[in-house]
Design an enzyme around this catalytic site. Structure first.
Site, mmCIF file in Angstrom:
data_model
loop_
_atom_site.group_PDB
_atom_site.id
_atom_site.type_symbol
_atom_site.label_atom_id
_atom_site.label_comp_id
_atom_site.label_asym_id
_atom_site.label_seq_id
_atom_site.Cartn_x
_atom_site.Cartn_y
_atom_site.Cartn_z
ATOM 1 N N CYS A 26 71.609 34.120 -4.996
ATOM 2 C CA CYS A 26 70.284 34.240 -5.343
ATOM 3 C C CYS A 26 70.312 34.516 -7.141
ATOM 4 O O CYS A 26 69.562 34.260 -7.838
ATOM 5 C CB CYS A 26 69.470 35.314 -4.756
ATOM 6 S SG CYS A 26 70.477 36.798 -4.437
ATOM 7 N N GLY B 163 59.163 32.556 1.752
ATOM 8 C CA GLY B 163 58.196 33.553 1.362
ATOM 9 C C GLY B 163 56.951 33.299 1.274
ATOM 10 O O GLY B 163 56.023 33.875 1.464
ATOM 11 N N GLU C 168 62.593 38.996 -0.459
ATOM 12 C CA GLU C 168 63.727 38.852 -1.442
ATOM 13 C C GLU C 168 63.857 37.232 -1.659
ATOM 14 O O GLU C 168 64.769 36.580 -0.829
ATOM 15 C CB GLU C 168 64.867 39.402 -0.980
ATOM 16 C CG GLU C 168 65.071 41.006 -0.886
ATOM 17 C CD GLU C 168 65.124 41.516 -2.283
ATOM 18 O OE1 GLU C 168 65.120 40.982 -3.251
ATOM 19 O OE2 GLU C 168 64.671 42.985 -2.439
ATOM 20 N N GLY D 231 65.178 34.827 1.482
ATOM 21 C CA GLY D 231 65.551 33.389 1.470
ATOM 22 C C GLY D 231 64.828 32.760 0.309
ATOM 23 O O GLY D 231 64.425 33.244 -0.653
ATOM 24 N N SER D 232 64.386 31.545 0.602
ATOM 25 C CA SER D 232 63.601 30.641 -0.556
ATOM 26 C C SER D 232 62.505 31.038 -0.857
ATOM 27 O O SER D 232 61.600 31.768 0.105
ATOM 28 C CB SER D 232 63.866 29.087 -0.134
ATOM 29 O OG SER D 232 62.812 28.952 1.236
HETATM 30 P P1 NAD Z 1 65.752 29.579 3.614
HETATM 31 O O1 NAD Z 1 64.552 29.888 3.114
HETATM 32 O O2 NAD Z 1 65.943 28.255 4.102
HETATM 33 O O3 NAD Z 1 66.084 30.571 5.131
HETATM 34 C C1 NAD Z 1 66.214 31.724 5.130
HETATM 35 C C2 NAD Z 1 65.772 32.450 6.433
HETATM 36 O O4 NAD Z 1 64.351 32.308 6.562
HETATM 37 C C3 NAD Z 1 66.751 31.973 7.414
HETATM 38 O O5 NAD Z 1 66.941 32.874 8.193
HETATM 39 C C4 NAD Z 1 65.569 30.861 8.225
HETATM 40 O O6 NAD Z 1 65.654 30.509 9.455
HETATM 41 C C5 NAD Z 1 64.096 31.838 8.004
HETATM 42 N N1 NAD Z 1 63.053 31.003 7.907
HETATM 43 C C6 NAD Z 1 62.614 29.939 7.213
HETATM 44 N N2 NAD Z 1 61.583 29.533 7.342
HETATM 45 C C7 NAD Z 1 60.875 30.505 8.099
HETATM 46 C C8 NAD Z 1 59.503 30.769 8.538
HETATM 47 N N3 NAD Z 1 58.612 29.912 8.306
HETATM 48 N N4 NAD Z 1 59.327 31.783 9.254
HETATM 49 C C9 NAD Z 1 60.321 32.836 9.594
HETATM 50 N N5 NAD Z 1 61.614 32.586 9.266
HETATM 51 C C10 NAD Z 1 61.868 31.491 8.268
HETATM 52 O O7 NAD Z 1 66.698 30.066 2.659
HETATM 53 P P2 NAD Z 1 68.316 29.489 2.773
HETATM 54 O O8 NAD Z 1 68.606 28.236 2.392
HETATM 55 O O9 NAD Z 1 69.090 30.220 3.752
HETATM 56 O O10 NAD Z 1 68.898 30.697 1.279
HETATM 57 C C11 NAD Z 1 68.894 30.251 -0.076
HETATM 58 C C12 NAD Z 1 67.581 30.637 -0.593
HETATM 59 O O11 NAD Z 1 67.692 32.330 -0.296
HETATM 60 C C13 NAD Z 1 67.904 30.412 -2.252
HETATM 61 O O12 NAD Z 1 66.365 30.108 -2.638
HETATM 62 C C14 NAD Z 1 68.299 31.896 -2.551
HETATM 63 O O13 NAD Z 1 67.820 32.035 -3.941
HETATM 64 C C15 NAD Z 1 67.598 32.657 -1.686
HETATM 65 N N6 NAD Z 1 68.225 34.191 -1.790
HETATM 66 C C16 NAD Z 1 67.615 35.130 -2.191
HETATM 67 C C17 NAD Z 1 68.114 36.483 -2.010
HETATM 68 C C18 NAD Z 1 67.567 37.670 -2.778
HETATM 69 O O14 NAD Z 1 67.864 38.851 -2.507
HETATM 70 N N7 NAD Z 1 66.318 37.560 -3.517
HETATM 71 C C19 NAD Z 1 69.385 36.779 -1.497
HETATM 72 C C20 NAD Z 1 69.968 35.483 -0.976
HETATM 73 C C21 NAD Z 1 69.227 34.113 -0.892
#
Ligand code: NAD
Length: 506
Positions: free
Chosen positions: A294, A243, A260, A238-239
């Site tokens: 990503c 992380g 990731e 995720g974002s």
């Molecule tokens: P996001 O960070 O909003 O959410 C990702 C996941 O994390 C969701 O399931 C969300 O519910 C969970 N989450 C959020 N806050 C949390 C917390 N405090 N504790 C536990 N879980 C939590 O991201 P998004 O908008 O769904 O996706 C887009 C982002 O993901 C972009 O920044 C993209 O670059 C990144 N991404 C990275 C990869 C990679 O492999 N590096 C792959 C896909 C997406």
């Protein structure tokens, strides 16, 4: 093409995958399709007690599964790959409905799941350790790899199933149960994947209950997994913002973590580049998946000698790319996930203009209802490497800048927080090698004459710096799902101590 309401198509697709969950729970969590912006289901979310129960069940499954021989565990993954092949079209359609991907990209994501399963089946007979020379006579030293424990997988909306499968296929052969917390924006694809895996488990026969579970909900459900000391590994996609919360929490309890996170991926176009190939690679890298990968290409450094060749060609490609409903048209670019993504894109474009950027495209397209957000991808010529160029905006914006010296381009390339993917377009051997060398790209993925997106599963996937440092998928990424023990065996009748230490007792 659709002749029925999207909700009906969604429920038929889910049924075809074998989903039996209640999809219309009053007051439940609404699932909105970006294709139309309308709700296609309403699901009951898990609470903390439900999450704890899932963790406990997974813990019991671990006790059984870790003792099943790895090649037998691989058999389950082989059956899963067979079931995925049967359900490829339905799962691909679910990805298009929930994430808005074109049919080809939706199917591509499912193919990626099949590929990693095939990889993991072979891996189930190759979970090997080293035998290491020992300094003591009559001794043997070796490493063994054992199953790690419960794996918690948290995923992002833009790849609603492949990253789960990268983790799950490896975790299963490594002897670990998996609990999946998919994005709250794409839980239906997760339920469909789980149903397909359950079909494989039924054929397998003796997979323990709780070997694979899905938890529906938002960050709070993810946080319950993250906080539990009974979850040995958290693999979170995720974002970078997410992380930054998850990483320290897992570290505080000495858990293992694969992060990731976001990227700010760039390409460098050199004077000797094959322009036609570069154009096609940049177009897919920057506009594919509506800029919501990503690995999407977000920055392009073009040598001044070819700027007037490549940029007009790119502008033409941007002007002619088709934007539309991925379920009803052959459009190459589908919708943004939601209004927030659209507003983030517009804010970045305004900021770029304020810094002297020239914006081509970026406007909203009148496709579908008002509640859906379709945009023309934006190409932005920037005078400087500054402002919004330095951060990830999760939308189709490509910032283009001129350079005259490769070292300067590399300096700018590595200046950003993200360290995921990168490309150089050149036919000059020296430039190519410099880019791949210790003073070249600082990303986890560095490509030559290929765009930044579209990785294969055979290599380890992930990035450095704010991308989190995690690695998933191929190569030796499996090691993160196991624990390592160094074993020294004394088969002599003496007890020599290492380093010549003497400790004689009479
Ligand atoms: P996001 O960070 O909003 O959410 C990702 C996941 O994390 C969701 O399931 C969300 O519910 C969970 N989450 C959020 N806050 C949390 C917390 N405090 N504790 C536990 N879980 C939590 O991201 P998004 O908008 O769904 O996706 C887009 C982002 O993901 C972009 O920044 C993209 O670059 C990144 N991404 C990275 C990869 C990679 O492999 N590096 C792959 C896909 C997406």
């Amino acid at each position: 093409m659709l002749t029925k309401p999207l909700k009906a198509v969604t429920s038929e697709t889910l049924e075809a995958c074998g989903v039996t969950a209640e999809l219309e729970v009053a007051g439940g969590m609404e699932v909105i399709s970006p294709v139309t912006g309308e709700a296609v289901a309403s699901l009951a979310a898990h609470d903390v007690a439900g999450t704890e129960a899932a963790i406990a069940l997974a813990g019991q499954a671990f006790r059984t599964w870790r003792m099943v021989p790895a090649p037998r565990r691989g058999e389950l993954v082989r059956l899963f790959a067979e079931e995925l092949r049967k359900s490829k079209e339905d799962l691909g359609r679910m990805v298009s409905i929930e994430a808005g991907k074109s049919p080809s990209e939706g199917l591509g994501e499912v193919q990626e799941m099949i590929d990693i399963c095939d990889f993991a089946v072979g891996l189930s007979r190759q979970l090997y350790g080293l035998t290491i020379a020992t300094e003591r006579p009559g001794h043997r030293m070796m490493e063994t790899w054992h199953p790690l424990g419960v794996v918690g997988v948290i995923t992002a909306f833009n790849f609603p199933c492949a990253p789960w499968c990268w983790n799950t296929a490896l975790a299963l052969v490594c002897g670990d149960p998996v609990i999946w917390k998919p994005s709250e924006k794409t839980p239906l694809t997760a339920l469909a994947c789980q149903a397909v895996l359950e079909r494989a488990m039924a054929r397998f026969g003796d997979a323990p209950d709780g070997l694979s579970q899905v938890l529906v909900g938002g960050p709070e459900v993810g946080a319950a997994l993250v906080d539990s000391p009974k979850v040995a590994l958290i693999s979170a996609t995720g974002s970078t913002r997410m992380g930054q919360i998850v990483g320290p929490k897992v570290a505080a309890r000495f858990g293992k973590c694969i992060l990731e996170l976001g990227g700010n991926n760039a390409g460098i176009v050199c004077p000797s580049a094959d322009m036609d190939m570069t154009l096609r690679a940049v177009a897919f890298g920057a506009m594919g998946t509506a800029g919501q990968r990503c690995t999407t290409m977000r920055r392009l450094f073009v040598h001044e000698s070819v700027y007037d060749q490549i940029v007009p060609a790119l502008k033409k490609a941007y002007g002619s790319v088709t934007v539309g409903n991925p379920l009803e048209t052959q459009a190459l670019v589908g919708p943004l996930i939601d209004k927030t993504a659209y507003e983030g894109m517009q804010a970045a474009l305004e900021e770029a203009k304020g810094l002297g950027g020239t914006v081509h495209g970026g406007e909203r397209e009148a496709v579908g209802p008002e509640s859906a957000y379709y945009v023309k991808p934006a190409l932005v010529e920037m005078p400087d490497h500054a402002g919004p160029v330095l951060r990830e905006t999760f939308a189709p914006i490509l910032y283009v800048m001129k350079y005259s010296d490769l070292d300067d381009a590399l300096e700018m390339h590595n200046e950003v927080g993200g360290g995921l993917s990168s490309s150089i377009f050149t036919t000059d051997l020296r430039e190519m090698e410099i880019f791949l060398s210790a003073r070249g790209s600082d990303c986890g993925i560095a490509n030559v004459n290929i765009g930044t997106s579209g990785a294969e599963i055979g290599g380890a996937f992930g990035g450095e710096k704010e991308t989190g440092g995690g690695r998933e998928s191929g190569s030796d990424a499996w090691r993160a799902y196991m624990r390592r023990a160094t074993n020294t065996i004394n088969y002599s009748s003496e007890l020599p101590l290492a380093q010549g230490v003497v400790f004689d007792i009479d």
